[in-house]
Design an enzyme around this catalytic site. Structure first.
Site, mmCIF file in Angstrom:
data_model
loop_
_atom_site.group_PDB
_atom_site.id
_atom_site.type_symbol
_atom_site.label_atom_id
_atom_site.label_comp_id
_atom_site.label_asym_id
_atom_site.label_seq_id
_atom_site.Cartn_x
_atom_site.Cartn_y
_atom_site.Cartn_z
ATOM 1 N N ARG A 102 0.876 -1.141 0.019
ATOM 2 C CA ARG A 102 -0.106 -0.025 0.021
ATOM 3 C C ARG A 102 0.775 1.316 -0.100
ATOM 4 N NH1 ARG A 102 -5.435 -1.589 3.317
ATOM 5 N NH2 ARG A 102 -5.824 -2.998 2.031
ATOM 6 N N GLY A 106 3.331 -0.905 -6.230
ATOM 7 C CA GLY A 106 3.337 -2.240 -7.004
ATOM 8 C C GLY A 106 3.537 -3.377 -6.269
ATOM 9 N N SER A 108 1.512 -5.668 -5.008
ATOM 10 C CA SER A 108 0.835 -6.938 -5.173
ATOM 11 C C SER A 108 1.016 -7.313 -6.649
ATOM 12 C CB SER A 108 -0.784 -6.476 -5.021
ATOM 13 O OG SER A 108 -1.079 -5.571 -6.166
ATOM 14 N N ALA A 109 1.571 -6.547 -7.761
ATOM 15 C CA ALA A 109 1.674 -6.934 -8.915
ATOM 16 C C ALA A 109 3.157 -7.683 -8.815
ATOM 17 C CB ALA A 109 1.866 -5.800 -10.109
ATOM 18 N N ALA A 110 4.015 -7.310 -8.003
ATOM 19 C CA ALA A 110 5.366 -7.967 -8.020
ATOM 20 C C ALA A 110 5.287 -9.312 -7.424
ATOM 21 C CB ALA A 110 6.410 -6.981 -7.490
ATOM 22 N N ASP A 151 1.041 -2.308 -13.869
ATOM 23 C CA ASP A 151 1.958 -2.657 -12.478
ATOM 24 C C ASP A 151 2.717 -4.067 -13.106
ATOM 25 O OD1 ASP A 151 0.915 -0.369 -11.614
ATOM 26 O OD2 ASP A 151 0.174 -1.582 -9.559
HETATM 27 C C1 MEV Z 1 -1.798 1.733 -9.786
HETATM 28 O O1 MEV Z 1 -0.539 1.413 -9.600
HETATM 29 C C2 MEV Z 1 -2.180 2.442 -10.935
HETATM 30 C C3 MEV Z 1 -3.552 2.852 -11.168
HETATM 31 O O2 MEV Z 1 -3.491 3.568 -12.612
HETATM 32 C C4 MEV Z 1 -4.279 1.526 -11.455
HETATM 33 C C5 MEV Z 1 -4.135 0.876 -12.780
HETATM 34 O O3 MEV Z 1 -3.540 1.294 -13.593
HETATM 35 O O4 MEV Z 1 -4.538 -0.465 -12.802
HETATM 36 C C6 MEV Z 1 -4.309 3.540 -9.938
#
Ligand code: MEV
Length: 323
Positions: A102, A106, A108-110, A151
């Site tokens: 949070r 990124g 969660s994506a990583a 991400d």
């Molecule tokens: C989140 O890192 C980026 C946002 O633009 C969401 C997304 O692109 O999926 C807020």
């Protein structure tokens, strides 16, 4: 195979978050903070341990999706994508993350990208990056609802990219060695899904107001890409400041974020803005190299976490494979 470890980098968005969800271009870069995931043979279930989880999460092999845990749902989605029904072996999954969750960086994506790589190697599947990225997008949907895909893409491929939803990405070759990139935590956070809905709701309500702003944000991201390539960091910083104004208009900034943004600018950053979903999380600032230490010291009283970040040119990678 007894044990596999893979890792993937976190990211910051230099320009275009939120606007990218509705198809505008955005610029992101992978950073030198990574998530490490180890997959080992388990006993009877799937167990998940993480340095950012208080308790271990356990998934039943016979009812994978039956979990309230977000991380459990992500793991279940990924396992279902990689295996045929009933073909899932007991596993111990251990996550070691350098990316605080949070922070808008990124995590969660990583995590998804590293986990897909580790699992696919463990299961003897030879996935290429494109396949890893596609599955990571599905996992991101579980966490964020309607992610743009930026991400997971930057985490998979690393480096600096210009991304456009539905079109993919291009790599940006830029020499950033003469500039410093700093991130500072605002002290609060919000859920990405909630923020994406907030931005979408407001912009859908006033299309005549927001359509031109979305268009401007897309142009801005392309200008940032051009300035980066030319090494014109003064311009990149100036455009980051404009981008912050647009994000503020979209309702995704906060008082704590603005305080940090203004502090960075006051003490000599080229530019500063929130990064990622906003509502909290981190501010990033582009800083002249010679002013780096001074600027970091000057923002320290305003944050409990400030860090210089570097570009990571390596995306997902296999760390160790013991069989
Ligand atoms: C989140 O890192 C980026 C946002 O633009 C969401 C997304 O692109 O999926 C807020």
């Amino acid at each position: 195979m007894n044990s596999v470890t893979a890792s993937a980098p976190g990211k910051v968005i230099l320009a275009g978050e939120h606007f990218v969800v509705k198809g505008e271009p955005a610029v992101a870069l992978a950073v030198n903070l990574r998530v490490y995931v180890t997959v080992k043979e388990g006993r009877e279930n799937i167990t998940i341990k993480s340095n950012y989880l208080k308790n271990k999460v356990t998934l039943s092999l016979y009812n994978l999706g039956n979990t309230k845990s977000k991380i459990g749902k992500v793991v279940a989605t990924i396992l279902k994508s990689l295996t045929k029904d009933g073909d899932i072996p007991p596993l111990d999954i251990v996550i070691n993350s350098e990316i605080p969750p949070r922070y808008g960086m990124g995590s969660s994506a990583a995590l998804s990208v590293a986990l897909i790589k580790a699992l696919s190697e463990y299961l003897g599947l030879k996935l290429n990056r494109e396949e890893v990225n596609e599955i990571a997008y599905k996992a991101e949907e579980v966490v964020h609802g309607t992610p743009s895909g930026i991400d997971n893409t930057v985490s998979t491929y690393g480096g600096i990219i210009v991304f456009r939803r539905g079109e993919g990405f291009i790599r940006l070759n830029a020499d950033t060695s003469s500039v410093g990139l700093v991130a500072a935590y605002s002290g609060t956070f919000k859920d990405t899904k909630e923020l994406v809905i907030r931005a979408k709701t407001l912009s859908d309500k006033y299309p005549r107001v927001f359509d031109p702003l979305y268009h401007a944000a897309g142009r801005l991201a392309l200008e940032v890409a051009k300035a980066l390539k030319e090494g014109n960091f003064h311009a990149v910083g100036e455009l980051m400041n404009v981008n912050q104004g647009l994000l503020s208009a979209l309702g995704v900034s906060s008082l704590q974020l603005e305080r940090l943004v203004y502090r960075f600018r006051e003490v000599g950053a080229f530019g500063a803005k929130l990064t990622g979903a906003g509502g909290g999380g981190c501010v990033i600032a582009l800083v002249p190299k010679e002013a780096l230490n001074r600027v970091m010291e000057a923002v320290r009283p305003y944050t409990n976490w400030v860090k210089e970040l570097k570009v990571s040119y390596e995306g997902v990678r296999l760390e160790v494979s013991r069989g």
